[in-house]
Design a protein around this motif. Structure first.
Motif, short mmCIF file in Angstrom:
data_model
loop_
_atom_site.label_atom_id
_atom_site.label_comp_id
_atom_site.label_asym_id
_atom_site.label_seq_id
_atom_site.Cartn_x
_atom_site.Cartn_y
_atom_site.Cartn_z
N SER A 1 0.85 -1.18 0.00
CA SER A 1 0.00 0.00 0.00
C SER A 1 0.88 1.24 0.00
CB SER A 1 -0.93 0.01 1.21
OG SER A 1 -0.16 0.03 2.41
N ALA A 2 0.26 2.39 -0.15
CA ALA A 2 0.96 3.68 -0.11
C ALA A 2 0.07 4.67 0.63
CB ALA A 2 1.30 4.17 -1.51
N GLU A 3 0.72 5.63 1.29
CA GLU A 3 -0.01 6.64 2.06
C GLU A 3 -0.16 7.89 1.22
OE1 GLU A 3 0.75 9.35 6.01
OE2 GLU A 3 1.41 7.25 6.03
N ILE A 4 -1.39 8.43 1.18
CA ILE A 4 -1.66 9.65 0.44
C ILE A 4 -2.18 10.69 1.43
CG2 ILE A 4 -2.07 8.52 -1.77
CD1 ILE A 4 -5.06 8.69 -1.20
N VAL A 5 -1.78 11.96 1.22
CA VAL A 5 -2.11 13.05 2.13
C VAL A 5 -2.78 14.16 1.33
CG1 VAL A 5 -1.20 14.73 3.78
CG2 VAL A 5 -0.15 12.47 3.61
N ALA A 6 -3.84 14.71 1.91
CA ALA A 6 -4.56 15.80 1.27
C ALA A 6 -4.38 17.08 2.09
CB ALA A 6 -6.04 15.47 1.15
N VAL A 7 -4.49 18.23 1.45
CA VAL A 7 -4.37 19.53 2.10
C VAL A 7 -5.53 20.41 1.66
CG1 VAL A 7 -1.88 19.40 2.27
CG2 VAL A 7 -2.89 20.40 0.24
N ASP A 8 -5.80 21.45 2.51
CA ASP A 8 -6.86 22.41 2.22
C ASP A 8 -6.34 23.78 2.58
OD1 ASP A 8 -9.12 23.95 1.95
OD2 ASP A 8 -10.46 22.39 2.72
N PRO A 9 -6.26 24.74 1.64
CA PRO A 9 -5.73 26.08 1.97
C PRO A 9 -6.59 26.85 2.95
CG PRO A 9 -5.72 25.68 -0.41
CD PRO A 9 -6.54 24.59 0.19
N ASP A 10 -7.84 26.46 3.14
CA ASP A 10 -8.71 27.18 4.06
C ASP A 10 -8.29 26.94 5.50
OD1 ASP A 10 -10.26 28.25 2.01
OD2 ASP A 10 -11.48 26.41 1.89
N GLU A 11 -8.92 27.70 6.39
CA GLU A 11 -8.65 27.52 7.80
C GLU A 11 -9.16 26.16 8.26
OE1 GLU A 11 -10.26 30.73 10.02
OE2 GLU A 11 -8.67 32.12 9.46
N ILE B 1 -11.27 25.30 10.32
CA ILE B 1 -12.72 25.18 10.51
C ILE B 1 -13.41 24.79 9.22
CG2 ILE B 1 -13.17 27.62 10.01
CD1 ILE B 1 -15.28 27.55 12.21
N HIS B 2 -12.77 25.05 8.09
CA HIS B 2 -13.31 24.66 6.79
C HIS B 2 -12.52 23.53 6.15
CE1 HIS B 2 -14.71 29.11 6.70
NE2 HIS B 2 -15.69 28.33 7.18
N GLY B 3 -11.69 22.88 6.91
CA GLY B 3 -10.84 21.85 6.34
C GLY B 3 -11.12 20.47 6.89
N PRO B 4 -10.12 19.79 7.44
CA PRO B 4 -10.29 18.41 7.92
C PRO B 4 -11.31 18.36 9.06
CG PRO B 4 -8.17 19.33 8.59
CD PRO B 4 -8.80 20.33 7.70
N PRO B 5 -11.81 17.10 9.29
CA PRO B 5 -11.35 15.82 8.70
C PRO B 5 -11.85 15.64 7.26
CG PRO B 5 -13.16 15.45 10.23
CD PRO B 5 -12.84 16.89 10.35
N PHE B 6 -10.99 15.00 6.44
CA PHE B 6 -11.31 14.77 5.04
C PHE B 6 -11.93 13.39 4.87
CE2 PHE B 6 -7.40 17.60 4.32
CZ PHE B 6 -8.18 18.73 4.30
N ASP B 7 -12.75 13.32 3.82
CA ASP B 7 -13.37 12.04 3.46
C ASP B 7 -12.77 11.61 2.12
OD1 ASP B 7 -15.06 9.83 3.38
OD2 ASP B 7 -16.53 10.94 2.18
N ASP C 1 -7.19 12.39 10.00
CA ASP C 1 -8.08 13.39 9.42
C ASP C 1 -7.60 13.86 8.06
OD1 ASP C 1 -9.57 13.20 11.67
OD2 ASP C 1 -8.88 15.07 12.59
N THR C 2 -6.33 13.74 7.74
CA THR C 2 -5.81 14.29 6.48
C THR C 2 -5.14 13.25 5.60
OG1 THR C 2 -3.72 14.84 7.54
CG2 THR C 2 -5.42 16.53 7.57
N ALA C 3 -5.10 11.98 5.99
CA ALA C 3 -4.37 10.98 5.20
C ALA C 3 -5.20 9.70 5.12
CB ALA C 3 -3.01 10.68 5.83
N ALA C 4 -4.92 8.94 4.04
CA ALA C 4 -5.56 7.64 3.82
C ALA C 4 -4.53 6.70 3.21
CB ALA C 4 -6.77 7.78 2.90
N VAL D 1 -11.75 13.77 -2.59
CA VAL D 1 -11.48 14.22 -1.22
C VAL D 1 -12.48 15.30 -0.89
CG1 VAL D 1 -9.76 15.09 0.40
CG2 VAL D 1 -9.03 13.73 -1.57
N ARG D 2 -13.19 15.17 0.25
CA ARG D 2 -14.19 16.15 0.71
C ARG D 2 -13.77 16.69 2.06
NH1 ARG D 2 -17.23 12.23 -1.85
NH2 ARG D 2 -18.72 13.00 -3.40
N ASP D 3 -14.01 18.02 2.27
CA ASP D 3 -13.75 18.59 3.58
C ASP D 3 -14.98 18.42 4.45
OD1 ASP D 3 -15.53 20.51 2.73
OD2 ASP D 3 -14.00 22.01 2.29
N ARG D 4 -14.92 19.01 5.64
CA ARG D 4 -16.00 18.79 6.60
C ARG D 4 -17.31 19.45 6.18
NH1 ARG D 4 -14.76 21.34 12.18
NH2 ARG D 4 -12.85 20.10 11.95
#
Length: 901
Positions: free
Chosen positions: A591-601, A603-609, A630-633, A652-655
């Motif tokens: 397997s491999a680990e993938i990480v997502a980011v969100d430029p918003d604050e 409160i508008h970011g993780p946890p990601f789906d 919250d930010t990796a799968a 990837v979806r934010d909260r």
């Protein structure tokens, strides 16, 4: 007793006499006339033996020496004994050495002593023995008073010798006062021995005289040893005591305690010490000013002390004493001398500085700084320009904000009050200060807290001044949403007039606006959105956008302030995966680990789906996603997909539900690390063929070379060994190249490689431990696997150029182990170990990629005494390869083919 001696003694004496005569002849050139003295057989100590005429031999002699220590020679030639002597023979001799130290000239006189055989009848002969009875020739006490008035010559005493009873004796003297300075002070009568002084003597110049008296006969003989005679000069009180200094100067502090030492005076007297003539007494005979009497003097030591504590420098700063010293212990008839003593009174801080006024009034304009606004003066009775007089000023009250400071003028001792921080008329129109003053030196008397410091009051009136606008606070903030529409207005920067506390009449101007997002109203200072605001822009730091504003009044006076626009975040950015390329090494990773980011604050970011885009069923069948945090799968493959490259779309979806789809380029690679995967295959090609790297090809060639070496050793050894089967130890059966398995099931095949026929092993075949398997091709894939058996270990690759060897192939007494494994068991056992070996081979000692796969394999099993069996070894041994006889039938066929050839 002398007559009873044998004649041999006389013969010995004659021999010595002959030798002495010979010596005299040898040194005749330096010798003078010989002298013979007749003496008795016993000579007492200090007895006159006779006299030798030295002037006749050497007139310039200044050094006389006797070769015999028992005899002493005087300057007039008299010979005396120093010890009691018993003559052992009729004659005895010694030498008198005469020398002149200036010209180094030397002469010798030989003296012979003979026994006295006849009684001397004549009284005066040249060679006679003088006998004397008890004598009176000894030092006689003698003294004279200094500065004597005579009459002169003054009789001192008479010198007599007891030998004068039997001989005519002449007396003479030598020494200081006679033939030495002061010359002719003393003389002695030749016949009577009366000693006289010719003139007065000063004891301070000559304390005593030591002269030598001589007694001689008219013919020059000296019957007595020279007589030392001391003439002492008695002291007379003829010298005045004298002070060591004409004027003594001492210093003492005012207000000192009673008995404090002021100083010490000293006098000297040239008269004889330890007599009444030098016993001195000191005293004070006068004081200026005469009263009060403040000092006393110790009569014997001359120490001056205080008798009162009322010394006040401010009243009298100097006293002058007249002092006296007198000998004869201060008696009225003693000699006396006077001197002067000056006593200076030194200052102490016994007076406090006091302000000449108790209150002061001054004024200053507001906003002025570093200006002098007041000078205050003090009075101090202490000594000027000393630490007891210099003043230290301080502000006691009213300067809590630090607007003032007060310093001392070093020349005038005034206190200078200055403004060091601007005053504000609008805040305070009048300030009242309390100032105090003390001296640099501490106060010497115990004073109450009230009197220890002088204080004064200073009233400072603040004068109004026309001021410009004031930007206070210098940094102001407003809040706006980042998605605010263009034209949205907000309160901006506000400045005010400090006198009216109003913003009326103030104009505003924008000085700096980094991105030109806003405009500012000239009259009100409010701002308007000119372009869309973006909180995630690069120019934004911590969500604040700063602009600089200039405020000015009608008089042209200005101030500058900063307006910070706090951008409130909105959910205007979707989360995404920044790393779009993923490599999965199948031998070591699943397997491999993938990480997502969100430029918003946040409160508008993780946890990601995270979810797989279900556009195709193939993606759902091959891949699986599992959230880690919250930010990796974790993305893992399933159903064992072949090597190659794949496109995996991930949503990837934010909260708040905002999402984006990221297509990942996933590569399944036959590698150990991601850096090893350099080739990718298009997944559209079914199965896809894997292209072997240079290291894999090198490993395959190395395995084939090892196989040839083993087969060659087997063929050569089979001809010279018996057919008796030999057993193989457990640890030897699993240390060499073993069965190689395919990645997928296939049919049994037989193919030829380099003339050797090799039979493959199917999925259901049973393998024998320790056999060497062949490479198997199926579906375009080819693998070579190794089994780590027993205690077999491999060393990490040490770089290119190392030999790839197998150690301990020779076994001693072995036993057969019929280990049997199925294909799946061999595959599950060898697959992870082969990956580990390849990973280790591909790294050097510093865990970097090695330049070669060639390694050194060492056997670390138990019970082995065998050495190396490299294919290039030329060692011819009887045993060591017998275990090859117990391999599978295909190896026997291979061995037979080799033997036939």
């Amino acid at each position: 007793m002398e007559a009873a001696r044998p004649s041999g003694s006389w013969n010995g004496a004659l021999c010595r006499l002959l030798l002495l005569t010979l010596a005299i002849l040898i040194f005749a050139s330096d010798a003078c006339k010989n002298v013979t003295l007749h003496v008795p057989s016993k000579l007492d100590a200090e007895k006159l033996v006779g006299r030798v005429n030295l002037k006749e031999c050497f007139t310039a002699a200044n050094l006389i020496h006797s070769s015999d220590p028992d005899f002493q020679i005087l300057e007039d030639g008299s010979v005396y004994t120093t010890n009691t002597i018993l003559l052992s023979s009729e004659k005895r001799s010694f030498t008198i050495l005469l020398s002149n130290t200036k010209n180094q000239e030397k002469k010798k006189i030989f003296v012979f002593l003979e026994h006295q055989t006849k009684v001397l009848k004549k009284r005066h002969t040249k060679e006679k023995v003088l006998r004397r009875a008890k004598r009176r020739w000894a030092p006689i006490p003698c003294s004279m008073l200094e500065n004597s008035l005579g009459p002169f010559p003054l009789f001192l005493q008479q010198v007599q010798s007891d030998t004068a009873q039997n001989y005519t004796i002449y007396y003479s003297i030598r020494g200081p006062g006679v033939d030495q300075e002061p010359r002719n002070l003393f003389y002695v009568e030749r016949d009577t021995g009366n000693l006289y002084c010719t003139r007065p003597v000063d004891r301070e110049q000559y304390e005593s005289f030591e002269i030598i008296a001589f007694a001689t006969t008219p013919d020059g003989y000296t019957p007595e040893l020279p007589l030392p005679l001391i003439i002492k000069i008695e002291d007379e009180n003829d010298n005045y005591p004298i002070f060591t200094e004409e004027t003594y100067t001492f210093t003492i502090f005012e207000n000192c305690r009673v008995g404090t030492t002021v100083g010490q005076v000293c006098a000297t007297d040239k008269d004889e010490p330890d007599t009444m003539h030098t016993r001195l007494k000191y005293s004070i005979i006068g004081q200026v000013p005469p009263s009060p009497t403040l000092f006393s003097m110790h009569p014997t030591t001359g120490v001056i002390t205080t008798t009162s504590s009322q010394l006040d420098r401010e009243l009298i700063d100097k006293y002058q004493l007249k002092i006296k010293v007198q000998d004869m212990d201060g008696q009225y008839f003693g000699l006396q001398t006077t001197s002067t003593c000056i006593i200076n009174i030194d200052d102490v801080n016994d007076h406090l500085p006091t302000f000449t006024r108790t209150s002061y009034v001054t004024s200053v304009e507001e906003n002025t700084v570093d200006v002098e606004i007041l000078r205050v003066t003090v009075e101090d009775k202490d000594l000027v320009n000393t630490a007891n007089w210099r003043a230290n000023y301080t502000i006691l009250k009213g300067n809590e904000n630090g607007n003032f400071k007060i310093v001392t003028d070093a020349k005038t001792n005034e206190g200078v009050l200055c403004v060091v921080k601007p005053l504000n008329y609008e805040e305070k129109q009048q300030m009242i200060l309390q100032i105090g003053v003390v001296n640099e030196a501490p106060f010497s008397r115990e004073a109450s807290p009230r009197s220890a410091m002088s204080t004064a009051t200073v009233t400072v009136n603040v004068e109004d001044q026309d001021e410009g606008p004031e930007c206070n606070p210098p940094i102001q903030t407003v809040r706006m949403k980042e998605n605010a529409e263009v034209g949205t207005t907000s309160n901006g920067y506000k400045a005010y007039d400090p006198e009216t506390r109003s913003s009326s009449g103030i104009r505003y101007k924008k000085l700096t606006d980094p991105t030109g997002w806003v405009t500012i109203d000239e009259n009100t200072g409010s701002i308007k959105v000119f372009r869309s605001l973006d909180r995630e822009a690069e120019t934004i730091k911590n969500g604040i956008y700063n602009i600089t504003v200039l405020a000015s009044d009608q008089g042209g006076r200005t101030c500058t302030g900063t307006l910070g626009i706090i951008l409130q975040d909105v959910n205007d950015n979707s989360p995404f995966i920044p790393k779009k390329t993923v490599i999965i090494c199948k031998p070591t990773m699943s397997s491999a680990e993938i990480v997502a980011v969100d430029p918003d604050e946040p409160i508008h970011g993780p946890p990601f789906d995270f979810s797989l885009e279900s556009s195709t069923s193939e993606v759902q069948r091959m891949w699986r996603l599992k959230a880690i945090n919250d930010t990796a799968a974790r993305l893992s493959y399933q159903n064992d997909p072949p090597f190659g490259s794949y496109v995996v779309p991930i949503t990837v979806r934010d909260r708040l539900g905002m999402s984006s789809v990221t297509s990942l380029d996933v590569t399944l690679c036959d590698c150990i690390t991601e850096n090893d995967c350099t080739h990718r295959v298009d997944p559209r090609i079914g199965g896809g063929g894997v292209q072997l790297g240079k290291w894999a090809i090198l490993a395959i060639l190395l395995g084939i070379a090892l196989l040839f070496c083993i087969l060659f050793t087997l063929v050569c050894g089979a001809s010279g060994t018996s057919k008796q089967p030999k057993v193989i130890p457990d640890d030897l059966a699993q240390q060499n190249l073993i069965v190689s398995n395919t990645e997928a099931p296939g049919d049994d095949k037989v193919y030829s490689a380099n003339g050797f026929t090799t039979q493959t092993v199917g999925a259901s075949a049973q393998g024998v431990c320790g056999t060497v398997g062949s490479g198997i091709k199926n579906g375009g894939q080819e693998t070579i696997e190794m089994v780590k058996g027993g205690h077999q270990t491999s060393e990490s690759c040490r770089g290119a150029g190392h030999h790839h060897t197998l150690d301990s192939c020779r076994g001693g007494h072995t036993e057969v182990d019929n280990c049997r494994y199925t294909y799946s068991e061999w595959h599950s056992f060898t697959q992870p170990r082969l990956g580990e070996k390849v990973y280790l081979c591909n790294q050097d000692e510093n865990h970097k990629h090695a330049q070669d796969y060639v390694l050194t394999y060492n056997y670390e099993g138990r019970g082995s005494v065998a050495g190396s069996v490299g294919c290039c070894s030329e060692r011819q041994e009887e045993d060591g390869l017998e275990f090859l006889d117990n391999l599978e039938p295909k190896f026997r066929t291979l061995a037979e083919a080799c033997m036939k050839r």
